[in-house]
Design a protein around this motif. Sequence first.
Motif, PDB file in Angstrom:
ATOM      1  N   ASP A 196      37.819  49.432  44.806  1.00 13.66           N
ATOM      2  CA  ASP A 196      36.910  48.736  43.885  1.00 13.66           C
ATOM      3  C   ASP A 196      36.501  47.397  44.481  1.00 13.66           C
ATOM      4  O   ASP A 196      37.082  46.362  44.172  1.00 13.66           O
ATOM      5  N   PRO A 197      35.506  47.394  45.375  1.00 13.36           N
ATOM      6  CA  PRO A 197      35.118  46.135  46.032  1.00 13.36           C
ATOM      7  C   PRO A 197      34.592  45.090  45.066  1.00 13.36           C
ATOM      8  O   PRO A 197      34.727  43.902  45.315  1.00 13.36           O
ATOM      9  N   GLU A 198      34.002  45.520  43.942  1.00 12.89           N
ATOM     10  CA  GLU A 198      33.520  44.534  42.965  1.00 12.89           C
ATOM     11  C   GLU A 198      34.690  43.732  42.403  1.00 12.89           C
ATOM     12  O   GLU A 198      34.626  42.509  42.278  1.00 12.89           O
ATOM     13  N   LEU A 199      35.763  44.417  42.055  1.00 12.14           N
ATOM     14  CA  LEU A 199      36.941  43.733  41.527  1.00 12.14           C
ATOM     15  C   LEU A 199      37.477  42.730  42.528  1.00 12.14           C
ATOM     16  O   LEU A 199      37.930  41.637  42.164  1.00 12.14           O
ATOM     17  N   LEU A 200      37.423  43.082  43.812  1.00 14.43           N
ATOM     18  CA  LEU A 200      37.939  42.189  44.842  1.00 14.43           C
ATOM     19  C   LEU A 200      37.054  40.972  45.037  1.00 14.43           C
ATOM     20  O   LEU A 200      37.535  39.844  45.059  1.00 14.43           O
ATOM     21  N   HIS A 201      35.743  41.186  45.193  1.00 11.13           N
ATOM     22  CA  HIS A 201      34.861  40.105  45.649  1.00 11.13           C
ATOM     23  C   HIS A 201      34.266  39.249  44.532  1.00 11.13           C
ATOM     24  O   HIS A 201      34.048  38.054  44.728  1.00 11.13           O
ATOM     25  N   ALA A 202      34.000  39.852  43.376  1.00 14.61           N
ATOM     26  CA  ALA A 202      33.263  39.129  42.338  1.00 14.61           C
ATOM     27  C   ALA A 202      33.914  37.805  41.919  1.00 14.61           C
ATOM     28  O   ALA A 202      33.222  36.789  41.791  1.00 14.61           O
ATOM     29  N   PRO A 203      35.236  37.736  41.709  1.00 11.71           N
ATOM     30  CA  PRO A 203      35.819  36.477  41.221  1.00 11.71           C
ATOM     31  C   PRO A 203      35.749  35.330  42.218  1.00 11.71           C
ATOM     32  O   PRO A 203      35.850  34.161  41.826  1.00 11.71           O
ATOM     33  N   PHE A 204      35.553  35.651  43.494  1.00  8.96           N
ATOM     34  CA  PHE A 204      35.708  34.614  44.507  1.00  8.96           C
ATOM     35  C   PHE A 204      34.405  33.910  44.865  1.00  8.96           C
ATOM     36  O   PHE A 204      34.407  32.928  45.605  1.00  8.96           O
ATOM     37  N   ILE A 205      33.281  34.401  44.343  1.00  7.12           N
ATOM     38  CA  ILE A 205      32.019  33.706  44.581  1.00  7.12           C
ATOM     39  C   ILE A 205      32.070  32.324  43.935  1.00  7.12           C
ATOM     40  O   ILE A 205      31.746  31.304  44.566  1.00  7.12           O
ATOM     41  N   GLU A 206      32.512  32.268  42.678  1.00  5.30           N
ATOM     42  CA  GLU A 206      32.620  30.972  41.994  1.00  5.30           C
ATOM     43  C   GLU A 206      33.705  30.098  42.627  1.00  5.30           C
ATOM     44  O   GLU A 206      33.571  28.876  42.669  1.00  5.30           O
ATOM     45  N   MET A 207      34.763  30.714  43.117  1.00  6.87           N
ATOM     46  CA  MET A 207      35.818  29.923  43.756  1.00  6.87           C
ATOM     47  C   MET A 207      35.310  29.287  45.053  1.00  6.87           C
ATOM     48  O   MET A 207      35.639  28.139  45.364  1.00  6.87           O
ATOM     49  N   ASN A 208      34.501  30.032  45.805  1.00 11.52           N
ATOM     50  CA  ASN A 208      33.880  29.446  46.990  1.00 11.52           C
ATOM     51  C   ASN A 208      32.986  28.269  46.600  1.00 11.52           C
ATOM     52  O   ASN A 208      32.971  27.227  47.260  1.00 11.52           O
ATOM     53  N   GLU A 209      32.224  28.451  45.524  1.00 13.69           N
ATOM     54  CA  GLU A 209      31.345  27.380  45.051  1.00 13.69           C
ATOM     55  C   GLU A 209      32.153  26.134  44.673  1.00 13.69           C
ATOM     56  O   GLU A 209      31.747  25.005  44.966  1.00 13.69           O
ATOM     57  N   ALA A 210      33.307  26.342  44.037  1.00 18.63           N
ATOM     58  CA  ALA A 210      34.136  25.212  43.625  1.00 18.63           C
ATOM     59  C   ALA A 210      34.708  24.473  44.833  1.00 18.63           C
ATOM     60  O   ALA A 210      34.767  23.231  44.856  1.00 18.63           O
ATOM     61  N   ILE A 211      35.126  25.227  45.851  1.00 19.57           N
ATOM     62  CA  ILE A 211      35.636  24.609  47.078  1.00 19.57           C
ATOM     63  C   ILE A 211      34.542  23.773  47.732  1.00 19.57           C
ATOM     64  O   ILE A 211      34.767  22.627  48.142  1.00 19.57           O
ATOM     65  N   LEU A 212      33.351  24.345  47.833  1.00 17.49           N
ATOM     66  CA  LEU A 212      32.222  23.643  48.433  1.00 17.49           C
ATOM     67  C   LEU A 212      31.887  22.378  47.649  1.00 17.49           C
ATOM     68  O   LEU A 212      31.641  21.315  48.235  1.00 17.49           O
ATOM     69  N   ALA A 213      31.901  22.467  46.315  1.00 21.06           N
ATOM     70  CA  ALA A 213      31.566  21.316  45.477  1.00 21.06           C
ATOM     71  C   ALA A 213      32.554  20.165  45.696  1.00 21.06           C
ATOM     72  O   ALA A 213      32.152  18.989  45.769  1.00 21.06           O
ATOM     73  N   GLU A 214      33.823  20.477  45.810  1.00 21.08           N
ATOM     74  CA  GLU A 214      34.826  19.430  46.053  1.00 21.08           C
ATOM     75  C   GLU A 214      34.595  18.761  47.404  1.00 21.08           C
ATOM     76  O   GLU A 214      34.679  17.524  47.522  1.00 21.08           O
ATOM     77  N   LEU A 215      34.277  19.563  48.404  1.00 13.20           N
ATOM     78  CA  LEU A 215      34.050  18.997  49.728  1.00 13.20           C
ATOM     79  C   LEU A 215      32.797  18.121  49.743  1.00 13.20           C
ATOM     80  O   LEU A 215      32.803  17.005  50.287  1.00 13.20           O
TER      81      LEU A 215
END
Length: 221
Positions: free
Chosen positions: A168-187
């Motif tokens: 289930d690639p959706e289950l794997l990848h979907a939650p981490f798009i926002e997490m990447n955005e949050a990491i980028l925002a902090e930087l």
Amino acid sequence: MSSVGLSSPSLTARIADALRDQLIAGELKPGERLSETALAARFDVSRNTLREAFRLLTKDGLLRHEPNRGVFVAVPSAASILDIYRVRRLLECQALARAYPGHPAVARMQAAVTEGRARREARDWQGVGSANMRFHAAVVDLADSQRLSDFYAQVAAELRLCFGQLRDPELLHAPFIEMNEAILAELEAGRPDAASQAMERYLTQSERMILAALARASLTD
């Protein structure tokens, strides 16, 4: 000009790099048998050159050779997944902790986040995964070390093989798009320590998700 018959170290390395790129892109799947004839024709090289490239990737743990059967894409174990995430914490969290917002790699992180969102809208989960891989490669590039970036390319190929085992690639990848955005925002806000801590949480969640999914898959096989 055809390169058939040549087997120079530089040519062998280029073919190995091209195959590694296919692994990172998710184009080669765990357990897949590789056709010597087809790949030699695709890359326009001799089979001897291709075998040398296979040997390099086998040494890196990305391929495996089975006598009388051929060469196969490796299937990562739970132990290798734990080791991959141990390495990722060392590379990615430290790169973020020492980064500065104006680093050129930040633009590549931004582009990867944008692409990940677009791929999600198209429900292209393999594309989301590829964008995610580019985001994390850019994070490692924050360290300004070509050696570390090259090393991470091997780690990324192994990581994509882990992803390739999940159903289930959706289950794997979907939650981490926002997490990447949050990491980028902090930087971008000039908080590299917070970005590093966010990456630590990201990696912990991702590791647990992959291990749990593999455990479930093994029960149903």
